[in-house]
Scaffold this active site. Structure first.
Site, mmCIF file in Angstrom:
data_model
loop_
_atom_site.group_PDB
_atom_site.id
_atom_site.type_symbol
_atom_site.label_atom_id
_atom_site.label_comp_id
_atom_site.label_asym_id
_atom_site.label_seq_id
_atom_site.Cartn_x
_atom_site.Cartn_y
_atom_site.Cartn_z
ATOM 1 N N SER A 255 -1.106 10.806 35.093
ATOM 2 C CA SER A 255 -1.837 11.769 35.524
ATOM 3 C C SER A 255 -2.028 11.560 37.029
ATOM 4 C CB SER A 255 -3.017 12.243 34.598
ATOM 5 O OG SER A 255 -3.817 10.822 34.824
ATOM 6 N N LYS A 256 -2.945 12.343 37.496
ATOM 7 C CA LYS A 256 -3.252 11.861 38.936
ATOM 8 C C LYS A 256 -4.244 11.036 38.986
ATOM 9 C CE LYS A 256 -3.011 17.117 40.521
ATOM 10 N NZ LYS A 256 -3.539 18.213 41.055
ATOM 11 N N ARG A 257 -4.752 10.421 38.185
ATOM 12 C CA ARG A 257 -5.422 9.123 38.172
ATOM 13 C C ARG A 257 -4.503 7.680 38.418
ATOM 14 N NH1 ARG A 257 -6.108 10.345 32.870
ATOM 15 N NH2 ARG A 257 -5.128 9.081 31.420
ATOM 16 N N GLY A 259 -2.274 8.036 40.574
ATOM 17 C CA GLY A 259 -1.469 8.280 41.763
ATOM 18 C C GLY A 259 -0.701 9.618 42.097
#
Length: 494
Positions: A255-257, A259
């Site tokens: 996920s966006k966490r 990158g």
């Protein structure tokens, strides 16, 4: 005779192309090309609230950037269109009529409130929590009367009573079984007449002649229901192949966490399409367990579902950066110049193709992403009036009392060197340390700072040759006069 391979990639345009989706597209594309089949692109845009034309455009751009061409689909056309689900309502209506006629679909008039009440009661009792088939027992004339009267209803599939386990021989996971007794009569068409995903995707895949469905294992739980629909429509069931999802190093779904997650984000960070394709292909598949770098022709020639792992793939940004650096280093000077041009222009710098080709050997070892390139080459592309010194470069000149003596000697050597090539420049500069009584490192670092404004730069002698005699002389004179701006760590001149 084996049927011609036909595979599809069917993204939902509710966002840009996620790297997980890109890997799915790569596997489908490689499988189709490996077997001389067709790769179909279909846009599953039935989520009206979140699907946008902008996202569709981003998906198409991302696939093209990765070099994945589709044989049928948006902008390509084909005999099995339309290739947008929102344009295929006639196909879904026709398929529903088939199920009505063969008794595999029936109308359900149960309200949402009634269904929720029954589910809660089933939970308390610890029994089957799926639909209890109340409306399946309705007489045909009673159901028709209520439909004619305009009573809201959905259409459900009639899962055959006493059916054996639903079985799929997955090309990656082997045989997978689901007990039919645990399956309820799920909804095919909603009260507003729109098809559910479970129904629409089967109709589309059947109408488009899809032979293999290669997708993430988050869809594995959908498979038994889709097989039920295939059988109800009396059409062939494709071969399923469910690959594992991509996880971060923390063991959680990417996920966006972790990158950037979209293909275009990696493009904008300066990753090369061939490098990203190579890396994504290796997330769950390998040629031989050892080969890391390969081109797309090798991917096509060697791709085999039998070598796709069912174990989770782990995203490793350091490996991707290393791989991208390797691809950058493999570029010919001319190819590097072509790739670098847009990055140089976007940074407000100017350089012709020949200059960029000359610079290529000096910088390819110093960047792992093209986004890093402008900062590395800026000292070679601006005039002396625009050259700024960083704090370390300015400090080097300020802290060494012998720096001016070195700069003066370098200025004389630069004016006199003939021809002005890097070999001749190197010979001239290497003759400076001994008469000055200084170490070569001290002399070369002082000249480096004068030429580039920093203590770390591309190879010195080649850089000076690219600058040219007039520019090199101007920079040495400016360093002697301390006529430069200093850029602090925050990027501000002072």
């Amino acid at each position: 005779m084996e049927p011609t391979v036909r595979v599809r990639f069917a993204p939902s345009p509710t966002g840009h192309l996620h790297i997980g989706g890109a890997r799915t597209a790569i596997y489908n594309w490689a499988f189709a090309r490996r077997h001389g089949g067709s790769f179909i692109l279909r846009i599953d845009d039935t989520d009206a609230e979140r699907s946008t034309d902008e996202n569709t455009g981003a998906i198409l751009r991302s696939l093209r950037w990765l070099g994945l061409d589709w044989d049928e689909g948006p902008e390509a056309g084909g005999p099995h269109g339309p290739y947008f689900q929102t344009q295929r309502s006639e196909a879904y209506a026709a398929a529903l009529e088939v199920l009505k006629a063969n008794g595999h679909a029936y109308p359900c008039f149960c309200s949402t409130e009634d269904l929720e009440r029954k589910r809660e009661a089933a939970k308390v009792a610890g029994g089957f929590s799926g639909y209890d088939r109340t409306c399946r027992a309705l007489a045909a004339d009673e159901a028709a009367r209520r439909i004619t009267a305009g009573e809201p209803h959905v259409w459900r599939v009639a899962v055959p009573d006493g059916r054996d386990d639903v079985v799929a021989v997955d090309a990656i996971r082997g045989e997978v079984r689901w007990p039919a007794s645990a399956m309820d009569d799920f909804i095919l068409v909603r009260t507003d007449g729109t098809p559910t995903y479970m129904f629409a995707t089967v109709v589309d895949d059947s109408d488009m002649g899809i032979t293999h469905i290669i997708r993430g294992d988050d869809h594995l739980s959908n498979t038994p229901r889709q097989i039920i629909v295939y059988e109800a429509l009396e059409v062939p069931v494709p071969v399923f192949a469910h690959m594992s999802l991509i996880f971060g190093a923390d063991g959680k779904r990417l996920s966006k966490r972790h990158g950037a997650t979209s293909v275009e984000a990696y493009r904008d960070e300066g990753y090369l399409p061939d490098a990203l394709l190579n890396y994504l292909a290796l997330l769950g598949w390998s040629i031989d367990g050892e080969t890391t770098l390969f081109d797309r022709d090798t991917l096509v020639a060697r791709f085999d579902l039998a070598r796709v792992s069912s174990a989770p793939a782990v995203w490793d940004p350091e490996k991707l950066a290393w791989m991208n650096g390797a691809y950058i280093r493999s570029l010919s000077p001319a190819a590097f110049a072509e790739v670098a041009g847009p990055w140089i222009s976007a940074a407000g710098l100017t350089a012709d193709v020949d200059t960029l080709a000359r610079i290529a050997p000096l910088v390819v070892e110093r960047v792992t992403r093209m986004a890093e390139l402008p900062a590395v080459v800026r000292p070679l592309l601006v005039g002396s009036a625009e050259l700024a010194f960083d704090e370390r470069g300015a400090a080097w000149l300020a802290e060494h009392e012998w720096a001016d003596e070195v700069l003066t000697a370098a200025l004389d050597a630069t004016r006199d060197v003939e021809p002005f090539t890097h070999d001749a420049i190197e010979a001239a500069y290497r003759g400076l340390p001994e008469p000055l009584g200084r170490k070569p490192k001290e002399v070369f670092q002082t000249i480096r700072v004068a030429m580039t404004g920093t203590t770390v730069s591309p190879p010195l002698f080649e850089s000076v040759a690219i600058l040219g005699r007039d520019e090199a002389v101007a920079r040495l004179e400016m360093a002697l006069a301390r006529g430069f701006a200093v850029i602090d760590s925050g990027g501000d001149a002072r």
